[in-house]
Design an enzyme around this catalytic site. Structure first.
Site, PDB file in Angstrom:
ATOM      1  N   LYS A   1      24.040   2.555 -59.803  1.00  0.00           N
ATOM      2  CA  LYS A   1      22.650   2.126 -59.973  1.00  0.00           C
ATOM      3  C   LYS A   1      22.392   1.700 -61.409  1.00  0.00           C
ATOM      4  O   LYS A   1      23.115   2.074 -62.329  1.00  0.00           O
ATOM      5  CB  LYS A   1      21.703   3.228 -59.488  1.00  0.00           C
TER       6      LYS A   1
ATOM      7  N   ARG B   1      26.238  10.026 -52.210  1.00  0.00           N
ATOM      8  CA  ARG B   1      26.467   8.719 -51.572  1.00  0.00           C
ATOM      9  C   ARG B   1      27.079   7.801 -52.628  1.00  0.00           C
ATOM     10  O   ARG B   1      26.422   7.484 -53.613  1.00  0.00           O
ATOM     11  CB  ARG B   1      25.139   8.164 -51.064  1.00  0.00           C
TER      12      ARG B   1
HETATM   13  N1  PMM Z   1      20.511   3.899 -52.168  1.00  0.00           N
HETATM   14  C1  PMM Z   1      20.748   2.677 -51.660  1.00  0.00           C
HETATM   15  C2  PMM Z   1      20.851   2.491 -50.279  1.00  0.00           C
HETATM   16  N2  PMM Z   1      20.715   3.535 -49.434  1.00  0.00           N
HETATM   17  N3  PMM Z   1      20.353   5.829 -49.081  1.00  0.00           N
HETATM   18  C3  PMM Z   1      20.087   7.047 -49.565  1.00  0.00           C
HETATM   19  N4  PMM Z   1      19.936   8.092 -48.730  1.00  0.00           N
HETATM   20  N5  PMM Z   1      19.967   7.273 -50.907  1.00  0.00           N
HETATM   21  C4  PMM Z   1      20.094   6.276 -51.822  1.00  0.00           C
HETATM   22  O1  PMM Z   1      19.963   6.553 -53.020  1.00  0.00           O
HETATM   23  C5  PMM Z   1      20.360   4.969 -51.332  1.00  0.00           C
HETATM   24  C6  PMM Z   1      20.484   4.779 -49.926  1.00  0.00           C
HETATM   25  C7  PMM Z   1      20.897   1.511 -52.575  1.00  0.00           C
HETATM   26  O2  PMM Z   1      22.188   1.412 -53.057  1.00  0.00           O
HETATM   27  P1  PMM Z   1      23.268   0.278 -52.654  1.00  0.00           P
HETATM   28  O3  PMM Z   1      22.519  -0.928 -52.157  1.00  0.00           O
HETATM   29  O4  PMM Z   1      23.963   0.016 -53.934  1.00  0.00           O
HETATM   30  O5  PMM Z   1      24.159   0.861 -51.633  1.00  0.00           O
END
Ligand code: PMM
Length: 281
Positions: free
Chosen positions: A217, A257
């Site tokens: 992030k 994650r």
């Molecule tokens: N962040 C992203 C997408 N899904 N789900 C959860 N539970 N927590 C998060 O912090 C989260 C998520 C965005 O990140 P990406 O697009 O880089 O995968």
């Protein structure tokens, strides 16, 4: 609380497969169905306990995709992975996608809106009986940055999550299904994200498992900025993600994650060994 095995009682690792052309961290890399499926298997080989499949980018400013497009992106990938025994979660804000994903074999619903984007979601999850990640969210990506206003971010995130929990429980979701996530980067600036991470123990007091998504992030890129202020590109922030994994696991996170699974899978074992030694077991 989940069907994901966790004999070591350590923090779990959720590996990310974004079947999108435009996600912040890996947009386009796994957009092709076969590539996404291969990547899911690869993440399991590297030590992922769960593979999180998403078809809609949530990067700040992102526009929504149609329901049909989202279904077409995620359902075949989930079906192929689940058929081979991979524990899969679906990253969606739509009840219809969650339903189709569970029918295709998904074992967890990861809803970044915590049920706010689609009021049907809690009922669908209640009927499915699968674990439900309720993330802290204040609105869709196109304008979420304007909502990053807090007096005391940890207290407010905690209160807002608590309200979401009350609502999803009232809709029939059981306590055992709920996992909470403070939503790093979602209506939160870098300072808010660090405060939330430091506040993991207070958030854990809500009494639910916590999922932490710090991987790649922007706040990590900002921390590691060059002397002229240029943020470190996400492609070179995986070591910082790993540090967050170790610290979050040690602070009591239930799951992290991440995009780069192997190093985090090692780190959660280190954190668990450290804790066990400290507890004298
Ligand atoms: N962040 C992203 C997408 N899904 N789900 C959860 N539970 N927590 C998060 O912090 C989260 C998520 C965005 O990140 P990406 O697009 O880089 O995968």
């Amino acid at each position: 609380m989940t069907s994901v095995p966790n004999a070591e009682r350590r923090c779990l690792v959720m590996g990310v497969v974004n079947v999108t052309p435009d996600s912040f961290s890996d947009g386009g890399m796994w957009f092709d169905e076969a590539a996404a499926i291969r990547h899911g298997f690869q993440l399991v080989e590297e030590g992922a306990d769960i593979v999180d499949v998403g078809g809609e980018s949530t990067r700040p400013g992102a526009a929504r995709v149609s329901l049909e497009e989202e279904l077409a992106r995620v359902v075949p990938v989930i079906g192929a992975l689940a058929a081979e025994g991979v524990p899969v979660s679906v990253d969606t804000m739509r009840a219809e996608v969650a339903k189709a994903a569970v029918e295709a074999g998904a074992q967890l619903v990861n809803d970044v809106s915590g049920g706010l984007a689609d009021p049907e979601m809690p009922r669908v999850v209640a009927a499915a009986g699968v674990p439900y990640v309720v993330m802290h969210w204040r609105g869709h990506s196109h304008d979420m940055e304007t909502r990053a206003v807090y007096t005391d971010v940890v207290t407010e995130v905690r209160e807002e999550l608590s309200k979401r929990v009350d609502l999803v429980l009232a809709e029939g979701v059981s306590k055992e299904q709920i996992v909470l996530d403070p939503g790093l980067g979602f209506a939160k600036n870098a300072e808010h994200n660090w405060a939330v991470l430091a506040g993991i123990p207070q958030l854990a007091e809500l009494g639910y498992p916590l999922l932490i998504g710090a991987s790649r992030k922007r706040f990590l890129g900002r921390l590691l900025a060059a002397p002229d202020g240029t943020p470190r590109p996400f492609s070179r922030s995986d070591d910082a993600t790993l540090a967050v994994t170790a610290l979050a696991a040690h602070a009591g996170a239930w799951c992290v994650r991440v995009h780069e699974v192997g190093p985090s899978a090692d780190a959660v074992r280190v954190a668990a060994a450290w804790k066990r030694a400290g507890a004298g077991t």
